[in-house]
Design an enzyme around this catalytic site. Sequence first.
Site, PDB file in Angstrom:
ATOM      1  CD  GLU A  32       8.651 -20.228  -3.532  1.00 15.30           C
ATOM      2  OE1 GLU A  32       7.996 -21.095  -2.942  1.00 15.30           O
ATOM      3  OE2 GLU A  32       8.219 -19.591  -4.503  1.00 15.30           O
ATOM      4  CG  HIS A  88       2.985 -15.189   0.783  1.00 13.95           C
ATOM      5  ND1 HIS A  88       2.041 -15.581   1.694  1.00 13.95           N
ATOM      6  CD2 HIS A  88       3.110 -16.225  -0.082  1.00 13.95           C
ATOM      7  CE1 HIS A  88       1.617 -16.787   1.397  1.00 13.95           C
ATOM      8  NE2 HIS A  88       2.240 -17.199   0.319  1.00 13.95           N
TER       9      HIS A  88
END
Length: 507
Positions: free
Chosen positions: A228, A252
């Site tokens: 990210e 995730h």
Amino acid sequence: MVIFGATGDLTKRLVVPALYNLSRSNVLPEKFALIGVARSPGTSESWRDHLYDTMKTYVGNPVTEFDIDRIDEPAWKRIADKISYIEGDIGDPGLYEKLRGALDVAEKTRGTEGNALFYLAVGDRLFGPVIDQLGKAKLTDQHEDENGKHRYWRRVVIEKPFGHSLESARKLNAQILRTLHEDQIFRIDHFLGKDTVQSIMAFRFANGLFEPIWNRDRIDHVQITVAETVGVEQRGTFYEETGALRDMVPNHVFSLLSMVAMEPPTSFDADAIRTKNAEVLAAVQPVELSCAVRGQYGAGTVLGKKVKPYRHEPDVAPDSSVETYTALKLEIDNWRWAGVSFYIRTGKHLSKRLTEIAICFKQAPYTAFQYTPVDTLRPNWLVLRIAPDEGISLQFEIKRRGPAVDLAAVKMDFNYNDWFAKEPNVGYETLIYDVMIGDPTLFMRADMVEHGWRIVQPVLDAWAAKKADFPNYDSGSDGPKAADELLRHDGRRTWRPISRPSECKPP
């Protein structure tokens, strides 16, 4: 559909825009009602107006700038006309009596036939209390006919994090299973709503080319990256209690791991698929501390903008040892994967936004090419790109044109947007629709959640007992240098570069 936390960030950013996109696609049921529940004072009209205003920012594709002219007014009206709001404290039993009345009204005026989906868009500490109250009010009871089939259903969607440790996950599972049956519980992970993730099974099992080589005989190792560019932003309080490992890995990342490593299911029935997913996680050994790296971002430049270190973020301790990056080496102890290392990494304020599964195949014998102009043969890579550009690429070696035997790495590339029309999507549309139709394929079962925490718990315990020397990577980099040692220790080169993930390009 009842949303607890109706005025919160999750509702306006993801849940309601997803409902709007389902309406645009004409798959939202006609017999539908939306009930918002929150503590904030308000009315049905004020909540409706608030949602419409926020739609201007969050509907459509969240990574592109929204154009107000794109709002499909009839699609929004199909939702807006069916909206109601209940103000109250979720710990107050009286709130659930109000909710019972609203559900009765919806059944009579909207034809919902008693079916109800409760979406818990609230803090994780409230999951258990809300479900307890729903159970006490008999709002989770499903009506069955004489054959044991549901005449109407009640389902609950639970957001992450599902626990903060193995012990807390077990307690939460035990608590909610006192009220709900497992088939009523939908633990949502928006990663599994992406087309590429859902295509992993089709790619493997519908193509005779790939499944025979999807094992330890042909695969050297696998790299899973969730990078990210954003920092913690205004979530300092949450992140100080969570960190990158808890926030991303047991849910995730392990969802991606189980999809790519599962055995072929006997069918595409939800139970068959989730059983194979669970078997993968059950075979993963707990991570040793020597196979784990943690990092925390310092100052740097991300996407051309100077950013401050994590310890200077709002609501973050000046000496915080909370990790914003983690890398792990995992081993799956079964016949298909024994000896194949799975390296996973995730972090914030990295050089590029990127989610991919990169499969490195074993290198071809070098002897036949020892007198060619290349120093070494490069391995073949099969890369499943999940974000931001969804697609699949395959890298392999060919001979360059000319009289000499000179090898070059080339790539075949499939991009979703080149083949299929791109629809506005926030990642929740498929998942919410699956809850409505009762398909749990893309949702984690209780045993899968507990296996995820079991795998990482030794690392969490060790890190909690020892402060770290942070920060140890610059914002805008690919993470701490120590993460490369996970691969080098095994005789492998390094991670695929995040900012330049492609290993080859045309000359």
